[in-house]
Design a protein around this motif. Structure first.
Motif, PDB file in Angstrom:
ATOM      1  N   PHE A  31       0.846  -1.188   0.000  1.00 50.11           N
ATOM      2  CA  PHE A  31       0.000   0.000   0.000  1.00 50.11           C
ATOM      3  C   PHE A  31       0.881   1.239   0.000  1.00 50.11           C
ATOM      4  O   PHE A  31       1.880   1.283   0.716  1.00 50.11           O
ATOM      5  CB  PHE A  31      -0.871   0.046   1.260  1.00 50.11           C
ATOM      6  CG  PHE A  31      -1.832  -1.091   1.391  1.00 50.11           C
ATOM      7  CD1 PHE A  31      -3.144  -0.959   0.948  1.00 50.11           C
ATOM      8  CD2 PHE A  31      -1.450  -2.296   1.959  1.00 50.11           C
ATOM      9  CE1 PHE A  31      -4.043  -1.994   1.069  1.00 50.11           C
ATOM     10  CE2 PHE A  31      -2.335  -3.346   2.084  1.00 50.11           C
ATOM     11  CZ  PHE A  31      -3.641  -3.201   1.634  1.00 50.11           C
ATOM     12  N   THR A  32       0.489   2.240  -0.767  1.00 50.39           N
ATOM     13  CA  THR A  32       1.101   3.559  -0.673  1.00 50.39           C
ATOM     14  C   THR A  32      -0.024   4.561  -0.457  1.00 50.39           C
ATOM     15  O   THR A  32      -0.903   4.706  -1.318  1.00 50.39           O
ATOM     16  CB  THR A  32       1.919   3.916  -1.930  1.00 50.39           C
ATOM     17  OG1 THR A  32       2.969   2.949  -2.067  1.00 50.39           O
ATOM     18  CG2 THR A  32       2.532   5.306  -1.800  1.00 50.39           C
ATOM     19  N   ALA A  33       0.001   5.187   0.713  1.00 48.67           N
ATOM     20  CA  ALA A  33      -1.033   6.150   1.088  1.00 48.67           C
ATOM     21  C   ALA A  33      -0.448   7.556   1.049  1.00 48.67           C
ATOM     22  O   ALA A  33       0.649   7.791   1.557  1.00 48.67           O
ATOM     23  CB  ALA A  33      -1.562   5.845   2.487  1.00 48.67           C
ATOM     24  N   PRO A  34      -1.178   8.492   0.461  1.00 48.07           N
ATOM     25  CA  PRO A  34      -0.696   9.865   0.404  1.00 48.07           C
ATOM     26  C   PRO A  34      -0.717  10.513   1.788  1.00 48.07           C
ATOM     27  O   PRO A  34      -1.275   9.953   2.739  1.00 48.07           O
ATOM     28  CB  PRO A  34      -1.694  10.540  -0.538  1.00 48.07           C
ATOM     29  CG  PRO A  34      -2.949   9.770  -0.355  1.00 48.07           C
ATOM     30  CD  PRO A  34      -2.508   8.348  -0.125  1.00 48.07           C
ATOM     31  N   PRO A  35      -0.135  11.693   1.919  1.00 48.72           N
ATOM     32  CA  PRO A  35      -0.140  12.396   3.206  1.00 48.72           C
ATOM     33  C   PRO A  35      -1.556  12.534   3.776  1.00 48.72           C
ATOM     34  O   PRO A  35      -2.510  12.772   3.045  1.00 48.72           O
ATOM     35  CB  PRO A  35       0.444  13.769   2.860  1.00 48.72           C
ATOM     36  CG  PRO A  35       1.290  13.526   1.655  1.00 48.72           C
ATOM     37  CD  PRO A  35       0.574  12.446   0.883  1.00 48.72           C
ATOM     38  N   ALA A  36      -1.643  12.339   5.081  1.00 48.89           N
ATOM     39  CA  ALA A  36      -2.896  12.517   5.843  1.00 48.89           C
ATOM     40  C   ALA A  36      -4.042  11.639   5.354  1.00 48.89           C
ATOM     41  O   ALA A  36      -5.199  11.963   5.557  1.00 48.89           O
ATOM     42  CB  ALA A  36      -3.308  13.984   5.850  1.00 48.89           C
ATOM     43  N   HIS A  37      -3.741  10.492   4.762  1.00 56.84           N
ATOM     44  CA  HIS A  37      -4.802   9.585   4.301  1.00 56.84           C
ATOM     45  C   HIS A  37      -5.452   8.917   5.510  1.00 56.84           C
ATOM     46  O   HIS A  37      -4.769   8.382   6.378  1.00 56.84           O
ATOM     47  CB  HIS A  37      -4.231   8.531   3.354  1.00 56.84           C
ATOM     48  CG  HIS A  37      -5.281   7.745   2.653  1.00 56.84           C
ATOM     49  ND1 HIS A  37      -5.864   6.624   3.196  1.00 56.84           N
ATOM     50  CD2 HIS A  37      -5.871   7.928   1.450  1.00 56.84           C
ATOM     51  CE1 HIS A  37      -6.761   6.146   2.361  1.00 56.84           C
ATOM     52  NE2 HIS A  37      -6.786   6.922   1.286  1.00 56.84           N
ATOM     53  N   PRO A  38      -6.792   8.913   5.596  1.00 50.97           N
ATOM     54  CA  PRO A  38      -7.474   8.395   6.782  1.00 50.97           C
ATOM     55  C   PRO A  38      -7.548   6.877   6.881  1.00 50.97           C
ATOM     56  O   PRO A  38      -7.985   6.341   7.895  1.00 50.97           O
ATOM     57  CB  PRO A  38      -8.883   8.979   6.646  1.00 50.97           C
ATOM     58  CG  PRO A  38      -9.080   9.093   5.169  1.00 50.97           C
ATOM     59  CD  PRO A  38      -7.724   9.475   4.626  1.00 50.97           C
ATOM     60  N   GLY A  39      -7.143   6.162   5.840  1.00 47.89           N
ATOM     61  CA  GLY A  39      -7.251   4.708   5.863  1.00 47.89           C
ATOM     62  C   GLY A  39      -8.646   4.255   5.477  1.00 47.89           C
ATOM     63  O   GLY A  39      -9.474   5.050   5.019  1.00 47.89           O
ATOM     64  N   LEU A  40      -8.900   2.973   5.655  1.00 48.35           N
ATOM     65  CA  LEU A  40     -10.175   2.385   5.217  1.00 48.35           C
ATOM     66  C   LEU A  40     -11.109   2.062   6.376  1.00 48.35           C
ATOM     67  O   LEU A  40     -11.989   1.234   6.249  1.00 48.35           O
ATOM     68  CB  LEU A  40      -9.899   1.129   4.382  1.00 48.35           C
ATOM     69  CG  LEU A  40      -9.108   1.375   3.100  1.00 48.35           C
ATOM     70  CD1 LEU A  40      -8.833   0.062   2.391  1.00 48.35           C
ATOM     71  CD2 LEU A  40      -9.823   2.350   2.183  1.00 48.35           C
ATOM     72  N   GLY A  41     -10.910   2.693   7.490  1.00 51.88           N
ATOM     73  CA  GLY A  41     -11.826   2.515   8.617  1.00 51.88           C
ATOM     74  C   GLY A  41     -11.385   1.414   9.572  1.00 51.88           C
ATOM     75  O   GLY A  41     -10.527   0.591   9.271  1.00 51.88           O
ATOM     76  N   ILE A  42     -12.005   1.422  10.737  1.00 47.27           N
ATOM     77  CA  ILE A  42     -11.714   0.415  11.762  1.00 47.27           C
ATOM     78  C   ILE A  42     -12.392  -0.884  11.342  1.00 47.27           C
ATOM     79  O   ILE A  42     -13.580  -0.910  11.029  1.00 47.27           O
ATOM     80  CB  ILE A  42     -12.220   0.868  13.140  1.00 47.27           C
ATOM     81  CG1 ILE A  42     -11.556   2.191  13.530  1.00 47.27           C
ATOM     82  CG2 ILE A  42     -11.938  -0.203  14.191  1.00 47.27           C
ATOM     83  CD1 ILE A  42     -12.160   2.826  14.762  1.00 47.27           C
ATOM     84  N   HIS A  43     -11.612  -1.959  11.332  1.00 45.88           N
ATOM     85  CA  HIS A  43     -12.144  -3.248  10.917  1.00 45.88           C
ATOM     86  C   HIS A  43     -11.417  -4.371  11.660  1.00 45.88           C
ATOM     87  O   HIS A  43     -10.427  -4.147  12.345  1.00 45.88           O
ATOM     88  CB  HIS A  43     -11.998  -3.436   9.398  1.00 45.88           C
ATOM     89  CG  HIS A  43     -10.586  -3.462   8.938  1.00 45.88           C
ATOM     90  ND1 HIS A  43      -9.826  -2.322   8.781  1.00 45.88           N
ATOM     91  CD2 HIS A  43      -9.773  -4.498   8.616  1.00 45.88           C
ATOM     92  CE1 HIS A  43      -8.618  -2.656   8.374  1.00 45.88           C
ATOM     93  NE2 HIS A  43      -8.556  -3.973   8.271  1.00 45.88           N
ATOM     94  N   LEU A  44     -11.924  -5.576  11.494  1.00 46.86           N
ATOM     95  CA  LEU A  44     -11.257  -6.748  12.043  1.00 46.86           C
ATOM     96  C   LEU A  44     -11.437  -7.907  11.079  1.00 46.86           C
ATOM     97  O   LEU A  44     -12.230  -7.834  10.135  1.00 46.86           O
ATOM     98  CB  LEU A  44     -11.765  -7.096  13.449  1.00 46.86           C
ATOM     99  CG  LEU A  44     -13.241  -7.437  13.637  1.00 46.86           C
ATOM    100  CD1 LEU A  44     -13.522  -8.903  13.329  1.00 46.86           C
ATOM    101  CD2 LEU A  44     -13.646  -7.143  15.075  1.00 46.86           C
ATOM    102  N   HIS A  45     -10.675  -8.958  11.335  1.00 49.10           N
ATOM    103  CA  HIS A  45     -10.759 -10.181  10.551  1.00 49.10           C
ATOM    104  C   HIS A  45     -10.994 -11.333  11.525  1.00 49.10           C
ATOM    105  O   HIS A  45     -10.338 -11.395  12.570  1.00 49.10           O
ATOM    106  CB  HIS A  45      -9.464 -10.428   9.770  1.00 49.10           C
ATOM    107  CG  HIS A  45      -8.978  -9.224   9.037  1.00 49.10           C
ATOM    108  ND1 HIS A  45      -9.560  -8.777   7.883  1.00 49.10           N
ATOM    109  CD2 HIS A  45      -7.976  -8.349   9.311  1.00 49.10           C
ATOM    110  CE1 HIS A  45      -8.937  -7.694   7.468  1.00 49.10           C
ATOM    111  NE2 HIS A  45      -7.971  -7.402   8.326  1.00 49.10           N
TER     112      HIS A  45
END
Length: 160
Positions: free
Chosen positions: A47-61
């Motif tokens: 993964f390459t996330a730009p500056p201040a990227h919030p991500g894809l949310g709180i999750h679990l597996h």
């Protein structure tokens, strides 16, 4: 990646730029190794996330273990209520049933490699990219929630 011939059946040799990159808005997701290549044992996703990227949310597996290795930049990892900053050369292990969020808190891009075992979760990212490409009315949060509803993936959103 190419399958090597000769005395090494089942061995793949790849270059650092091998893999198929998909986009989830500003997030670049490169499928380095898929479950089909490992008899479903594991997958490797960069993964390459730009500056201040919030991500894809709180999750679990429920079943998937994630080993996250930071290649460049700083990655914030929230596990439960605690947030840690993970820097290049360091890694973090996320065991099944642990709610987590990965995000970029900094003003520079972050690149990290995630090993997923067993494989399968890499297809979630393909589905998410497909939803965003084919349903432009969806926000990232809506597409993430919709993709997580698919029972084929071990990705469960946690609502706080």
């Amino acid at each position: 990646m190419k399958q090597m011939r000769g005395n090494w059946p089942g061995v793949w040799a790849g270059k650092g730029n091998d893999g198929r990159t998909i986009r989830i808005e500003e997030l670049a997701v490169t499928l380095r190794v898929t479950g089909e290549m490992t008899e479903q044992a594991f997958a490797a996703v960069e993964f390459t996330a730009p500056p201040a990227h919030p991500g894809l949310g709180i999750h679990l597996h429920q079943h998937t273990i994630e080993l996250i290795y930071v290649v460049a930049g700083t990655l914030a990892v929230t596990l439960g209520e605690a947030t840690s900053l993970v820097r290049p050369g360091n890694s973090i292990l996320v065991r099944p049933r642990n709610a987590h969020r990965l995000w970029n808190p900094s003003s520079t891009a972050v690149t990290y490699l995630t090993l997923l075992s067993p494989s399968g979760e890499e297809r979630y990212y393909e589905q998410l990219a497909h939803l965003l490409a084919n349903r432009p009315e969806l926000t990232l949060a809506e597409a993430t929630a919709l993709a997580a509803l698919d029972d084929n993936f071990d990705h469960i959103l946690v609502h706080s």
